[in-house]
Design a protein around this motif. Structure first.
Motif, PDB file in Angstrom:
ATOM      1  N   LEU A 179      45.709  90.809 -23.306  1.00  0.00           N
ATOM      2  CA  LEU A 179      44.703  90.285 -22.381  1.00  0.00           C
ATOM      3  C   LEU A 179      45.284  89.053 -21.708  1.00  0.00           C
ATOM      4  CD1 LEU A 179      41.819  90.436 -21.258  1.00  0.00           C
ATOM      5  CD2 LEU A 179      41.101  88.982 -23.163  1.00  0.00           C
ATOM      6  N   ARG A 180      45.713  89.234 -20.463  1.00  0.00           N
ATOM      7  CA  ARG A 180      46.313  88.140 -19.680  1.00  0.00           C
ATOM      8  C   ARG A 180      47.446  87.436 -20.441  1.00  0.00           C
ATOM      9  NH1 ARG A 180      40.865  87.868 -18.634  1.00  0.00           N
ATOM     10  NH2 ARG A 180      40.502  86.149 -20.052  1.00  0.00           N
ATOM     11  N   GLY A 181      48.328  88.247 -21.034  1.00  0.00           N
ATOM     12  CA  GLY A 181      49.496  87.705 -21.715  1.00  0.00           C
ATOM     13  C   GLY A 181      49.248  87.263 -23.148  1.00  0.00           C
ATOM     14  N   ARG A 182      48.048  87.426 -23.650  1.00  0.00           N
ATOM     15  CA  ARG A 182      47.721  87.018 -25.022  1.00  0.00           C
ATOM     16  C   ARG A 182      47.478  88.275 -25.859  1.00  0.00           C
ATOM     17  NH1 ARG A 182      42.938  82.816 -26.772  1.00  0.00           N
ATOM     18  NH2 ARG A 182      43.761  82.449 -28.853  1.00  0.00           N
ATOM     19  N   ILE A 183      48.052  88.310 -27.062  1.00  0.00           N
ATOM     20  CA  ILE A 183      47.855  89.439 -27.971  1.00  0.00           C
ATOM     21  C   ILE A 183      46.496  89.281 -28.644  1.00  0.00           C
ATOM     22  CG2 ILE A 183      48.720  90.644 -30.016  1.00  0.00           C
ATOM     23  CD1 ILE A 183      50.494  90.853 -27.503  1.00  0.00           C
ATOM     24  N   VAL A 184      45.672  90.339 -28.541  1.00  0.00           N
ATOM     25  CA  VAL A 184      44.298  90.300 -29.031  1.00  0.00           C
ATOM     26  C   VAL A 184      44.101  91.423 -30.042  1.00  0.00           C
ATOM     27  CG1 VAL A 184      41.882  90.503 -28.310  1.00  0.00           C
ATOM     28  CG2 VAL A 184      43.519  89.360 -26.813  1.00  0.00           C
ATOM     29  N   THR A 185      43.484  91.108 -31.175  1.00  0.00           N
ATOM     30  CA  THR A 185      43.145  92.106 -32.180  1.00  0.00           C
ATOM     31  C   THR A 185      41.792  92.698 -31.822  1.00  0.00           C
ATOM     32  OG1 THR A 185      44.327  90.851 -33.880  1.00  0.00           O
ATOM     33  CG2 THR A 185      42.752  92.499 -34.642  1.00  0.00           C
ATOM     34  N   ALA A 186      41.751  94.018 -31.637  1.00  0.00           N
ATOM     35  CA  ALA A 186      40.509  94.703 -31.268  1.00  0.00           C
ATOM     36  C   ALA A 186      39.820  95.225 -32.524  1.00  0.00           C
ATOM     37  CB  ALA A 186      40.801  95.850 -30.311  1.00  0.00           C
ATOM     38  N   ILE A 187      38.558  94.843 -32.691  1.00  0.00           N
ATOM     39  CA  ILE A 187      37.771  95.228 -33.863  1.00  0.00           C
ATOM     40  C   ILE A 187      36.579  96.057 -33.407  1.00  0.00           C
ATOM     41  CG2 ILE A 187      36.330  94.365 -35.750  1.00  0.00           C
ATOM     42  CD1 ILE A 187      38.109  91.862 -35.745  1.00  0.00           C
ATOM     43  N   CYS A 188      36.389  97.205 -34.045  1.00  0.00           N
ATOM     44  CA  CYS A 188      35.254  98.070 -33.734  1.00  0.00           C
ATOM     45  C   CYS A 188      34.016  97.532 -34.449  1.00  0.00           C
ATOM     46  CB  CYS A 188      35.550  99.504 -34.185  1.00  0.00           C
ATOM     47  SG  CYS A 188      34.176 100.632 -33.886  1.00  0.00           S
ATOM     48  N   LEU A 189      33.053  97.029 -33.680  1.00  0.00           N
ATOM     49  CA  LEU A 189      31.848  96.469 -34.281  1.00  0.00           C
ATOM     50  C   LEU A 189      31.013  97.552 -34.962  1.00  0.00           C
ATOM     51  CD1 LEU A 189      30.400  93.861 -34.842  1.00  0.00           C
ATOM     52  CD2 LEU A 189      29.199  94.108 -32.664  1.00  0.00           C
ATOM     53  N   ARG A 190      31.047  98.782 -34.444  1.00  0.00           N
ATOM     54  CA  ARG A 190      30.333  99.883 -35.105  1.00  0.00           C
ATOM     55  C   ARG A 190      30.840 100.061 -36.536  1.00  0.00           C
ATOM     56  NH1 ARG A 190      27.423 104.159 -33.623  1.00  0.00           N
ATOM     57  NH2 ARG A 190      26.474 104.030 -31.577  1.00  0.00           N
ATOM     58  N   LYS A 191      32.172 100.125 -36.705  1.00  0.00           N
ATOM     59  CA  LYS A 191      32.739 100.287 -38.051  1.00  0.00           C
ATOM     60  C   LYS A 191      32.419  99.082 -38.915  1.00  0.00           C
ATOM     61  CE  LYS A 191      36.570 103.387 -37.170  1.00  0.00           C
ATOM     62  NZ  LYS A 191      38.031 103.557 -37.211  1.00  0.00           N
ATOM     63  N   ARG A 192      32.492  97.903 -38.330  1.00  0.00           N
ATOM     64  CA  ARG A 192      32.229  96.663 -39.077  1.00  0.00           C
ATOM     65  C   ARG A 192      30.796  96.636 -39.594  1.00  0.00           C
ATOM     66  NH1 ARG A 192      33.473  93.487 -42.390  1.00  0.00           N
ATOM     67  NH2 ARG A 192      33.702  91.267 -42.062  1.00  0.00           N
ATOM     68  N   LEU A 193      29.878  97.242 -38.837  1.00  0.00           N
ATOM     69  CA  LEU A 193      28.467  97.294 -39.235  1.00  0.00           C
ATOM     70  C   LEU A 193      28.127  98.554 -40.039  1.00  0.00           C
ATOM     71  CD1 LEU A 193      26.869  95.971 -35.935  1.00  0.00           C
ATOM     72  CD2 LEU A 193      27.008  94.759 -38.131  1.00  0.00           C
ATOM     73  N   GLY A 194      29.157  99.348 -40.376  1.00  0.00           N
ATOM     74  CA  GLY A 194      28.939 100.530 -41.200  1.00  0.00           C
ATOM     75  C   GLY A 194      28.264 101.685 -40.480  1.00  0.00           C
ATOM     76  N   ARG A 195      28.440 101.780 -39.179  1.00  0.00           N
ATOM     77  CA  ARG A 195      27.830 102.846 -38.373  1.00  0.00           C
ATOM     78  C   ARG A 195      28.893 103.857 -37.969  1.00  0.00           C
ATOM     79  NH1 ARG A 195      23.654 101.535 -40.471  1.00  0.00           N
ATOM     80  NH2 ARG A 195      22.181 100.134 -39.520  1.00  0.00           N
ATOM     81  N   PRO A 196      28.490 105.121 -37.721  1.00  0.00           N
ATOM     82  CA  PRO A 196      29.455 106.119 -37.265  1.00  0.00           C
ATOM     83  C   PRO A 196      29.991 105.757 -35.882  1.00  0.00           C
ATOM     84  CG  PRO A 196      27.233 107.039 -37.279  1.00  0.00           C
ATOM     85  CD  PRO A 196      27.150 105.664 -37.876  1.00  0.00           C
ATOM     86  N   VAL A 197      31.235 106.099 -35.647  1.00  0.00           N
ATOM     87  CA  VAL A 197      31.890 105.746 -34.389  1.00  0.00           C
ATOM     88  C   VAL A 197      31.693 106.865 -33.376  1.00  0.00           C
ATOM     89  CG1 VAL A 197      34.116 105.238 -33.311  1.00  0.00           C
ATOM     90  CG2 VAL A 197      33.584 104.334 -35.575  1.00  0.00           C
ATOM     91  N   THR A 198      31.330 106.471 -32.156  1.00  0.00           N
ATOM     92  CA  THR A 198      31.255 107.392 -31.031  1.00  0.00           C
ATOM     93  C   THR A 198      32.045 106.773 -29.894  1.00  0.00           C
ATOM     94  OG1 THR A 198      29.232 106.360 -30.219  1.00  0.00           O
ATOM     95  CG2 THR A 198      28.972 108.250 -31.659  1.00  0.00           C
ATOM     96  N   LEU A 199      32.737 107.601 -29.130  1.00  0.00           N
ATOM     97  CA  LEU A 199      33.544 107.089 -28.025  1.00  0.00           C
ATOM     98  C   LEU A 199      32.976 107.533 -26.691  1.00  0.00           C
ATOM     99  CD1 LEU A 199      37.240 107.639 -29.184  1.00  0.00           C
ATOM    100  CD2 LEU A 199      36.007 105.488 -29.005  1.00  0.00           C
ATOM    101  N   LYS A 200      32.932 106.599 -25.741  1.00  0.00           N
ATOM    102  CA  LYS A 200      32.620 106.946 -24.361  1.00  0.00           C
ATOM    103  C   LYS A 200      33.941 107.220 -23.673  1.00  0.00           C
ATOM    104  CE  LYS A 200      30.578 103.107 -23.376  1.00  0.00           C
ATOM    105  NZ  LYS A 200      29.908 102.022 -22.648  1.00  0.00           N
ATOM    106  N   LEU A 201      33.976 108.278 -22.860  1.00  0.00           N
ATOM    107  CA  LEU A 201      35.201 108.607 -22.139  1.00  0.00           C
ATOM    108  C   LEU A 201      35.016 108.314 -20.660  1.00  0.00           C
ATOM    109  CD1 LEU A 201      36.060 112.001 -23.857  1.00  0.00           C
ATOM    110  CD2 LEU A 201      36.884 109.719 -24.441  1.00  0.00           C
ATOM    111  N   ASP A 202      36.109 107.887 -20.017  1.00  0.00           N
ATOM    112  CA  ASP A 202      36.048 107.664 -18.575  1.00  0.00           C
ATOM    113  C   ASP A 202      36.204 109.007 -17.859  1.00  0.00           C
ATOM    114  OD1 ASP A 202      38.759 108.303 -18.585  1.00  0.00           O
ATOM    115  OD2 ASP A 202      39.438 106.273 -18.162  1.00  0.00           O
TER     116      ASP A 202
END
Length: 167
Positions: A64-87
């Motif tokens: 993100l603009r030259g900075r390394i960012v760790t991406a965390i899935c909030l759904r998984k963090r909250l114990g919910r099933p993961v669903t993906l939106k596709l473009d």
């Protein structure tokens, strides 16, 4: 003059002393609030690099603009099933909230970002006793809105991943 001393008032911006500001997000049907002072960016994440053997909640790393960012899935963090939106081209479309925590950059992957809302401090309530244990460990309280509850997330708890034991 009274003998009991009260703590000094917390300095606030004029006119904002009795309010709390949140960026609202959705995970499934649940409305969640992030303290606005902690939110750095709102963006669509693309080109995520998968990290082998990372904890389940970590989607990967992104630039993100030259900075390394760790991406965390909030759904998984909250114990919910993961669903993906596709473009339109079948690629995952990941809505992200940029957060800094202990000098590190994180992106919380959420279902949707809402609006910024200002709520009166007096409407903040403790967590209900029947709230899911996982959610209760990651939240600080609630606000009762006209038609739903706003669960206020504790970003320090959300981002407190046990990375050392995962390694």
């Amino acid at each position: 003059m009274s003998s009991s001393a009260s703590p000094p008032p917390v300095p606030t911006a004029p006119g904002f002393g009795d309010s709390l500001d949140y960026v609202t997000i959705r995970v499934g049907e649940q409305l969640l609030g992030l303290p606005i002072g902690r939110v750095q960016d709102v963006f669509i994440a693309n080109r995520i690099t998968i990290v082998p053997r990372a904890p389940d909640e970590i989607v990967g790393l992104l630039n993100l603009r030259g900075r390394i960012v760790t991406a965390i899935c909030l759904r998984k963090r909250l114990g919910r099933p993961v669903t993906l939106k596709l473009d339109g081209q079948g690629r995952p479309e990941l809505t992200a909230i940029g957060i800094d925590h202990d000098g590190e950059a994180y992106a919380l992957i959420v279902d949707a970002v809402g609006e910024v809302i200002r709520l009166d401090r007096s409407t903040f309530e403790p967590l209900p006793v029947h709230l899911d244990r996982v959610w209760a460990a990651l939240a600080t309280g609630i606000h009762r809105l006209a038609d739903e509850l706003l669960v206020v997330l504790d970003l320090d708890a959300v981002l407190d991943l046990d990375l050392r034991s995962a390694a």
